[in-house]
Design a protein around this motif. Structure first.
Motif, mmCIF file in Angstrom:
data_model
loop_
_atom_site.group_PDB
_atom_site.id
_atom_site.type_symbol
_atom_site.label_atom_id
_atom_site.label_comp_id
_atom_site.label_asym_id
_atom_site.label_seq_id
_atom_site.Cartn_x
_atom_site.Cartn_y
_atom_site.Cartn_z
ATOM 1 N N ALA A 168 0.795 -1.118 -0.159
ATOM 2 C CA ALA A 168 -0.064 -0.059 -0.063
ATOM 3 C C ALA A 168 0.735 1.286 0.131
ATOM 4 N N PRO A 169 0.490 2.382 -0.765
ATOM 5 C CA PRO A 169 1.346 3.562 -0.567
ATOM 6 C C PRO A 169 1.344 4.150 0.614
ATOM 7 N N VAL A 170 2.442 4.674 0.927
ATOM 8 C CA VAL A 170 2.892 4.998 2.193
ATOM 9 C C VAL A 170 3.427 6.744 2.236
ATOM 10 N N ILE A 171 3.213 7.058 3.400
ATOM 11 C CA ILE A 171 3.854 8.413 3.568
ATOM 12 C C ILE A 171 4.946 8.492 4.526
ATOM 13 N N ILE A 172 5.989 9.236 4.061
ATOM 14 C CA ILE A 172 7.311 9.153 4.717
ATOM 15 C C ILE A 172 7.560 10.616 4.932
ATOM 16 N N PHE A 173 8.513 11.110 6.077
ATOM 17 C CA PHE A 173 8.814 12.552 6.238
ATOM 18 C C PHE A 173 9.772 12.912 5.093
ATOM 19 N N ASP A 174 10.783 12.228 5.214
ATOM 20 C CA ASP A 174 12.078 12.136 4.081
ATOM 21 C C ASP A 174 12.809 10.710 4.253
ATOM 22 N N ARG A 175 13.720 10.917 3.457
ATOM 23 C CA ARG A 175 14.587 9.651 3.119
ATOM 24 C C ARG A 175 15.133 8.906 4.270
ATOM 25 N N SER A 176 15.227 9.656 5.407
ATOM 26 C CA SER A 176 15.939 9.136 6.526
ATOM 27 C C SER A 176 14.769 8.515 7.703
ATOM 28 N N ASP A 177 13.523 8.816 7.134
ATOM 29 C CA ASP A 177 12.527 8.550 8.124
ATOM 30 C C ASP A 177 12.323 6.916 8.135
ATOM 31 N N ASP A 178 12.637 6.232 9.213
ATOM 32 C CA ASP A 178 12.544 4.862 9.350
ATOM 33 C C ASP A 178 11.236 4.284 9.970
ATOM 34 N N LEU A 179 10.288 5.071 10.484
ATOM 35 C CA LEU A 179 9.379 4.806 11.314
ATOM 36 C C LEU A 179 8.336 3.734 10.666
ATOM 37 N N GLN A 180 7.917 4.024 9.541
ATOM 38 C CA GLN A 180 6.875 3.010 8.549
ATOM 39 C C GLN A 180 7.521 1.883 8.489
ATOM 40 N N ASP A 181 8.766 1.793 8.074
ATOM 41 C CA ASP A 181 9.487 0.649 7.632
ATOM 42 C C ASP A 181 9.667 -0.085 9.126
ATOM 43 N N GLY A 182 10.091 0.437 10.241
ATOM 44 C CA GLY A 182 10.144 -0.282 11.453
ATOM 45 C C GLY A 182 8.853 -0.792 12.044
ATOM 46 N N PHE A 183 7.716 -0.099 11.824
ATOM 47 C CA PHE A 183 6.364 -0.694 11.986
ATOM 48 C C PHE A 183 6.136 -1.875 11.419
ATOM 49 N N VAL A 184 6.453 -2.003 10.118
ATOM 50 C CA VAL A 184 6.121 -3.338 9.289
ATOM 51 C C VAL A 184 6.929 -4.211 9.666
ATOM 52 N N ARG A 185 8.195 -4.046 9.991
ATOM 53 C CA ARG A 185 9.135 -4.743 10.621
ATOM 54 C C ARG A 185 8.671 -5.735 12.044
ATOM 55 N N GLU A 186 8.132 -4.761 12.760
ATOM 56 C CA GLU A 186 7.685 -5.128 14.171
ATOM 57 C C GLU A 186 6.530 -6.062 13.836
ATOM 58 N N LEU A 187 5.563 -5.886 12.815
ATOM 59 C CA LEU A 187 4.430 -6.659 12.608
ATOM 60 C C LEU A 187 4.651 -7.972 11.994
ATOM 61 N N SER A 188 5.677 -8.123 11.368
ATOM 62 C CA SER A 188 6.386 -9.213 10.760
ATOM 63 C C SER A 188 7.335 -9.848 11.627
ATOM 64 N N ARG A 189 7.112 -9.537 13.001
ATOM 65 C CA ARG A 189 7.953 -10.154 13.986
ATOM 66 C C ARG A 189 9.465 -10.049 13.856
ATOM 67 N N GLY A 190 9.655 -8.776 13.407
ATOM 68 C CA GLY A 190 11.502 -8.671 13.437
ATOM 69 C C GLY A 190 11.809 -8.973 12.043
ATOM 70 N N GLY A 191 11.012 -9.288 11.049
ATOM 71 C CA GLY A 191 11.562 -9.913 9.742
ATOM 72 C C GLY A 191 12.050 -8.758 9.057
ATOM 73 N N ALA A 192 12.474 -9.192 7.606
ATOM 74 C CA ALA A 192 13.092 -8.039 6.814
ATOM 75 C C ALA A 192 12.066 -7.454 5.895
ATOM 76 N N GLY A 193 10.627 -7.516 6.187
ATOM 77 C CA GLY A 193 9.854 -6.511 5.344
ATOM 78 C C GLY A 193 9.964 -5.297 5.675
ATOM 79 N N GLN A 194 9.186 -4.403 4.782
ATOM 80 C CA GLN A 194 9.379 -2.948 4.855
ATOM 81 C C GLN A 194 8.006 -2.466 3.949
ATOM 82 N N ALA A 195 7.895 -1.049 4.141
ATOM 83 C CA ALA A 195 6.823 -0.581 3.518
ATOM 84 C C ALA A 195 6.950 -0.583 2.196
ATOM 85 N N SER A 196 5.863 -0.169 1.681
ATOM 86 C CA SER A 196 5.724 -0.199 -0.002
ATOM 87 C C SER A 196 6.964 0.701 -0.640
ATOM 88 N N GLY A 197 7.330 0.519 -1.734
ATOM 89 C CA GLY A 197 8.079 1.314 -2.305
ATOM 90 C C GLY A 197 7.363 2.409 -3.026
#
Length: 301
Positions: free
Chosen positions: A192-221
């Motif tokens: 799904a499309p995602v909003i980020i603050f800037d290229r250093s913003d890792d909050l959304q990717d970190g949340f997806v990783r947490e949902l996937s139980r620490g896996g290598a997942g990340q938010a959409s490109g």
């Protein structure tokens, strides 16, 4: 240390860093560029370190940053001393530089500044930077204090915990219906499309990783970069994408139905700390008290 680092040499180095070139520093100091160059070389000889990278603009080396920070602290102490002796220019407010992250600036930090006593007068210069990088501005001597996510004190600085800023994964109801219904959340958010603050913003990717139980997942490109805290929340509410919205900004929209919490039981808490120079400065002391009081009211403890 002061005898090893003559004040005229230290002030010259600071002028070169602030002005960006030897010529500009010479104009600011009312001396020749040759004199500026000789002073910087003399200081480098005294310290036995290269202090400046001769680029355009010049940049301090790691050792240079230490001397620059020392120079700014000396200037702060000189201003405070002149003020206490009644020697400061009439009506001239003291300048206080602070690095603060955008979400704090948009939610609780400005009310903290309003708590600072009006006398003696101060003028604030705020540097907006990600909370993971504000400590760098302290380390470089650019600012006197910073709101940071690092509990490790920068050399020459004190650190105190302020509390935690809570973020909630949220999206508009229309966005949820269009992109997230019918799929496990961790899987849906990778596409799904995602909003980020800037290229250093890792909050959304970190949340997806947490949902996937620490896996290598990340938010959409498919990422919309919105480098404004208010604009970020508005973009999520407008349905451009999902994002991690500060609780203070999300509450009203959640109550009105403008936003939907994607995982109410999975908030993301970011601890914040206050770091400042270890100086006996009335201006810094007043600011520190005001920041601590407002943080205790606005942040989670």
């Amino acid at each position: 240390m002061v005898s090893d680092l003559p004040l005229d040499l230290v002030r010259t180095l600071l002028a070169v860093v602030d002005e960006g070139t030897f010529d500009a520093a010479a104009a600011a100091l009312h001396v020749t560029p040759s004199a500026v160059s000789q002073r910087v070389k003399a200081l480098e000889q005294r310290t036995g370190r290269v202090l400046l990278l001769r680029t355009k603009p010049v940049r301090p080396t790691e050792s240079g940053e230490i001397v620059v920070r020392f120079a700014r602290q000396l200037a702060r102490l000189e201003r405070d001393t002149r003020s206490e002796l009644g020697m400061s220019d009439a009506g001239e407010p003291a300048r206080v530089t602070v690095a603060v992250n955008a979400d704090s600036l948009a939610t609780w930090f400005l009310p903290a500044l309003s708590r600072v006593p009006r006398e003696p007068p101060l003028r604030f210069e705020l540097f907006r930077e990600d909370e993971t990088r504000t400590a760098e501005l302290l380390r470089e001597g650019v600012v006197m204090a910073a709101v940071t996510s690092s509990p490790d004190a920068v050399a020459g600085c004190s650190v105190r915990a302020l509390g935690t800023m809570r973020y909630l994964a949220a999206a508009s109801p229309e966005f949820v219906a269009r992109h997230l219904d019918g799929l496990p959340l961790a899987e849906a958010l990778t596409g799904a499309p995602v909003i980020i603050f800037d290229r250093s913003d890792d909050l959304q990717d970190g949340f997806v990783r947490e949902l996937s139980r620490g896996g290598a997942g990340q938010a959409s490109g498919v990422r919309h970069a919105v480098p404004s805290s208010e604009g970020f929340a508005a973009s999520v509410a407008a349905g451009l994408g999902w994002g991690m919205v500060p609780e203070a900004q999300a509450d009203a929209l959640l109550r009105s139905g403008g936003l939907v919490s994607l995982a109410p039981d999975r908030p993301l808490d970011v601890p914040l700390y206050w770091q400042q120079w270890k100086l006996d400065s009335p201006a810094l002391a007043a600011l520190s008290r005001a920041v601590a009081e407002e943080a205790a009211r606005a942040l989670r403890n």
